[in-house]
Design a protein around this motif. Structure first.
Motif, PDB file in Angstrom:
ATOM      1  N   LYS A  51       1.186   4.002  -3.232  1.00 40.36           N
ATOM      2  CA  LYS A  51       0.999   5.506  -3.101  1.00 40.36           C
ATOM      3  C   LYS A  51       2.121   6.460  -3.775  1.00 40.36           C
ATOM      4  CE  LYS A  51      -1.887   5.315   0.991  1.00 40.36           C
ATOM      5  NZ  LYS A  51      -1.966   5.596   2.392  1.00 40.36           N
ATOM      6  N   GLN A  52       3.554   5.705  -3.683  1.00 40.67           N
ATOM      7  CA  GLN A  52       4.633   6.617  -4.292  1.00 40.67           C
ATOM      8  C   GLN A  52       5.135   6.141  -5.483  1.00 40.67           C
ATOM      9  OE1 GLN A  52       5.451   8.868  -1.925  1.00 40.67           O
ATOM     10  NE2 GLN A  52       3.861   8.096  -0.418  1.00 40.67           N
ATOM     11  N   THR A  53       4.171   5.310  -6.037  1.00 42.11           N
ATOM     12  CA  THR A  53       4.763   4.891  -7.585  1.00 42.11           C
ATOM     13  C   THR A  53       3.988   5.537  -8.479  1.00 42.11           C
ATOM     14  OG1 THR A  53       5.271   2.612  -6.526  1.00 42.11           O
ATOM     15  CG2 THR A  53       5.140   2.704  -9.074  1.00 42.11           C
ATOM     16  N   ARG A  54       4.745   6.038  -9.774  1.00 40.91           N
ATOM     17  CA  ARG A  54       3.919   6.481 -10.844  1.00 40.91           C
ATOM     18  C   ARG A  54       3.453   5.568 -11.567  1.00 40.91           C
ATOM     19  NH1 ARG A  54       8.270   9.693  -9.837  1.00 40.91           N
ATOM     20  NH2 ARG A  54       7.918  12.158  -9.667  1.00 40.91           N
ATOM     21  N   GLU A  55       2.238   5.633 -12.270  1.00 42.07           N
ATOM     22  CA  GLU A  55       1.237   4.772 -13.043  1.00 42.07           C
ATOM     23  C   GLU A  55       2.278   4.566 -14.240  1.00 42.07           C
ATOM     24  OE1 GLU A  55      -2.334   6.173 -14.068  1.00 42.07           O
ATOM     25  OE2 GLU A  55      -3.152   6.233 -11.942  1.00 42.07           O
ATOM     26  N   LYS A  56       2.897   5.572 -14.870  1.00 36.07           N
ATOM     27  CA  LYS A  56       3.661   5.376 -16.053  1.00 36.07           C
ATOM     28  C   LYS A  56       4.853   4.225 -15.677  1.00 36.07           C
ATOM     29  CE  LYS A  56       6.557   7.947 -19.198  1.00 36.07           C
ATOM     30  NZ  LYS A  56       6.986   9.334 -19.729  1.00 36.07           N
ATOM     31  N   ASP A  57       5.635   4.355 -14.503  1.00 35.83           N
ATOM     32  CA  ASP A  57       6.575   3.366 -14.128  1.00 35.83           C
ATOM     33  C   ASP A  57       6.006   2.145 -13.889  1.00 35.83           C
ATOM     34  OD1 ASP A  57       8.372   5.599 -14.459  1.00 35.83           O
ATOM     35  OD2 ASP A  57       8.128   5.873 -12.238  1.00 35.83           O
ATOM     36  N   LEU A  58       4.921   1.925 -13.461  1.00 41.23           N
ATOM     37  CA  LEU A  58       4.156   0.651 -13.032  1.00 41.23           C
ATOM     38  C   LEU A  58       3.691  -0.044 -14.475  1.00 41.23           C
ATOM     39  CD1 LEU A  58       3.398  -0.866 -10.700  1.00 41.23           C
ATOM     40  CD2 LEU A  58       1.164   0.140 -10.777  1.00 41.23           C
ATOM     41  N   ALA A  59       3.229   1.013 -15.320  1.00 43.88           N
ATOM     42  CA  ALA A  59       3.041   0.352 -16.567  1.00 43.88           C
ATOM     43  C   ALA A  59       3.974  -0.220 -17.563  1.00 43.88           C
ATOM     44  CB  ALA A  59       2.208   1.390 -17.417  1.00 43.88           C
ATOM     45  N   LEU A  60       5.428   0.656 -17.172  1.00 49.88           N
ATOM     46  CA  LEU A  60       6.335   0.005 -17.862  1.00 49.88           C
ATOM     47  C   LEU A  60       6.987  -1.398 -17.427  1.00 49.88           C
ATOM     48  CD1 LEU A  60       9.153   0.609 -19.593  1.00 49.88           C
ATOM     49  CD2 LEU A  60      10.163   1.503 -17.403  1.00 49.88           C
ATOM     50  N   PHE A  61       6.867  -1.710 -16.384  1.00 49.12           N
ATOM     51  CA  PHE A  61       7.294  -2.897 -15.849  1.00 49.12           C
ATOM     52  C   PHE A  61       6.172  -3.914 -16.134  1.00 49.12           C
ATOM     53  CE2 PHE A  61      10.563  -0.378 -13.561  1.00 49.12           C
ATOM     54  CZ  PHE A  61      11.483  -1.372 -13.776  1.00 49.12           C
ATOM     55  N   GLU A  63       0.664  -1.134   0.136  1.00 48.94           N
ATOM     56  CA  GLU A  63       0.160  -0.044  -0.051  1.00 48.94           C
ATOM     57  C   GLU A  63       0.930   1.317   0.065  1.00 48.94           C
ATOM     58  OE1 GLU A  63      -3.486   2.150   2.575  1.00 48.94           O
ATOM     59  OE2 GLU A  63      -2.675   0.230   3.128  1.00 48.94           O
ATOM     60  N   PHE A  64       1.931   1.194   0.746  1.00 50.67           N
ATOM     61  CA  PHE A  64       2.895   2.384   0.885  1.00 50.67           C
ATOM     62  C   PHE A  64       3.670   2.729  -0.673  1.00 50.67           C
ATOM     63  CE2 PHE A  64       7.325   3.883   1.267  1.00 50.67           C
ATOM     64  CZ  PHE A  64       7.179   4.984   1.896  1.00 50.67           C
ATOM     65  N   MET A  65       3.945   1.614  -1.088  1.00 47.30           N
ATOM     66  CA  MET A  65       4.728   1.617  -2.429  1.00 47.30           C
ATOM     67  C   MET A  65       3.844   1.963  -3.550  1.00 47.30           C
ATOM     68  SD  MET A  65       7.647  -1.602  -2.388  1.00 47.30           S
ATOM     69  CE  MET A  65       6.546  -2.783  -1.914  1.00 47.30           C
ATOM     70  N   PRO A  76      10.666  -2.901  -8.786  1.00 51.60           N
ATOM     71  CA  PRO A  76      11.451  -2.024  -9.313  1.00 51.60           C
ATOM     72  C   PRO A  76      10.599  -0.627  -9.923  1.00 51.60           C
ATOM     73  CG  PRO A  76      10.825  -4.116 -10.415  1.00 51.60           C
ATOM     74  CD  PRO A  76      10.366  -4.068  -9.048  1.00 51.60           C
ATOM     75  N   SER A  77       9.409  -0.706  -9.980  1.00 50.25           N
ATOM     76  CA  SER A  77       8.422   0.493 -10.346  1.00 50.25           C
ATOM     77  C   SER A  77       8.590   1.356  -9.189  1.00 50.25           C
ATOM     78  CB  SER A  77       6.886   0.048 -10.612  1.00 50.25           C
ATOM     79  OG  SER A  77       7.145  -1.061 -11.511  1.00 50.25           O
ATOM     80  N   PHE A  78       8.561   0.914  -7.965  1.00 47.77           N
ATOM     81  CA  PHE A  78       8.689   2.072  -6.704  1.00 47.77           C
ATOM     82  C   PHE A  78      10.045   2.476  -6.794  1.00 47.77           C
ATOM     83  CE2 PHE A  78       9.889   2.070  -2.164  1.00 47.77           C
ATOM     84  CZ  PHE A  78       9.194   3.236  -1.997  1.00 47.77           C
ATOM     85  N   VAL A  79      11.072   1.677  -7.121  1.00 47.85           N
ATOM     86  CA  VAL A  79      12.398   2.263  -6.818  1.00 47.85           C
ATOM     87  C   VAL A  79      12.783   3.220  -7.846  1.00 47.85           C
ATOM     88  CG1 VAL A  79      14.721   1.704  -7.267  1.00 47.85           C
ATOM     89  CG2 VAL A  79      13.357   0.276  -5.835  1.00 47.85           C
ATOM     90  N   ILE A  80      12.459   3.175  -9.304  1.00 46.59           N
ATOM     91  CA  ILE A  80      12.688   4.290 -10.204  1.00 46.59           C
ATOM     92  C   ILE A  80      11.844   5.349  -9.894  1.00 46.59           C
ATOM     93  CG2 ILE A  80      13.691   2.654 -11.879  1.00 46.59           C
ATOM     94  CD1 ILE A  80      10.835   2.810 -13.514  1.00 46.59           C
ATOM     95  N   SER A  81      10.694   5.293  -9.453  1.00 52.74           N
ATOM     96  CA  SER A  81       9.782   6.476  -9.080  1.00 52.74           C
ATOM     97  C   SER A  81      10.394   7.155  -8.097  1.00 52.74           C
ATOM     98  CB  SER A  81       8.445   6.161  -8.560  1.00 52.74           C
ATOM     99  OG  SER A  81       7.618   5.566  -9.626  1.00 52.74           O
ATOM    100  N   GLU A  82      11.006   6.618  -6.867  1.00 53.64           N
ATOM    101  CA  GLU A  82      11.615   7.388  -6.049  1.00 53.64           C
ATOM    102  C   GLU A  82      12.841   7.880  -6.389  1.00 53.64           C
ATOM    103  OE1 GLU A  82      10.897   6.891  -2.046  1.00 53.64           O
ATOM    104  OE2 GLU A  82       9.325   7.179  -3.456  1.00 53.64           O
TER     105      GLU A  82
END
Length: 259
Positions: A155-165, A151-153, A187-193
């Motif tokens: 909230k901080q992850t962008r949809e674009k990065d999530l869609a990429l992976f 849930e925390f990740m 990995p989506s959360f990491v690149i968003s951070e």
């Protein structure tokens, strides 16, 4: 000439005497068989007891978790964004190793505990304590522990990065967050951070860059081209950072970026 020849002859005799002594005295030793003492790796007593086996497995699991703790702290929490921003701040100030790396890492670690405190409390109440009390199994405890972290990740992850992976993993189009596995989310959360941290770092750089440009222009106008501008601009940067209460502003902005 005769004296030199006698010295060489003496060295030759001593050399072969040493070789003969080594071979003679080491022969009996090398002929003896090498014995290896027996080693017992048994832990706790009889291994047929299921309780002892369970204790051994718990110790192994605990050691495994401790070995993975640094990676978990870096990749699944707010640590990445905080430590990157603090590194940008030190670079923009051009204070070299001030504050030292130990201070920055320690500050980032305690800020991570502060930001993640509600999530860690939920993990402790819903997963860790019921598991230690024997109310739930390992699989259920892991799932309940990952739910607050996910849930925390999310909230901080962008949809674009999530869609990429999601696209690169080749999984079916997810209908909700529960359909996204952890190996796609992390990995989506990491690149968003990292992107958020670089954005904050860029904003931090701007006022200090202006000071560097003003100082460099002033030195060139006075003909002091051999004097390094960084040497003159450093005190002004520190003064500006103190006057605006920089640490308070940076830490407040960092924590508010997770809300």
């Amino acid at each position: 000439m005769k004296k030199i020849w006698n010295n060489k002859y003496l060295i030759f005799i001593l050399f072969f005497s040493v070789i003969w002594a080594v071979l003679f005295f080491s022969a009996p030793v090398s002929a003896e068989p090498l014995t290896i003492p027996p080693v017992n790796l048994q832990i706790g007593g009889e291994t047929d007891n299921p309780q002892n086996l369970s204790t051994v497995l718990q110790i192994i699991i605990l050691l495994t978790v401790l070995s993975l703790a640094p990676a978990i702290a870096i990749l699944l929490t707010s640590f990445t964004r905080i430590v990157v921003v603090l590194s940008f701040l030190r670079t923009s100030l051009a204070t070299q190793q001030m504050p030292p790396n130990q201070v920055l890492i320690g500050l980032a670690l305690f800020l991570t505990f502060f930001v993640m405190a509600p999530t860690f409390q939920e993990v402790n109440q819903n997963a860790l304590q019921p598991y230690l009390q024997g109310k739930i199994g390992q699989e259920e405890a892991f799932k309940k522990a990952m739910d607050p972290m996910r849930e925390f990740m999310f909230k901080q992850t962008r949809e674009k990065d999530l869609a990429l992976f999601v696209k690169m993993s080749g999984i079916k189009r997810p209908h909700n967050f529960n359909d996204i596995p952890n190996y796609v989310l992390i990995p989506s959360f990491v690149i968003s951070e990292l992107k958020t941290a670089f954005q904050i770092g860029f904003i931090i750089f701007i006022p200090f860059l202006v000071i560097d440009m003003v100082v460099a222009s002033a030195l060139m106008s006075m003909g002091m081209m051999m004097l390094p501008p960084m040497m003159i601009s450093l005190p002004f940067k520190i003064l500006l950072f103190i006057l605006v209460d920089g640490w308070n502003l940076v830490i407040q902005s960092l924590i508010m970026s997770f809300k």
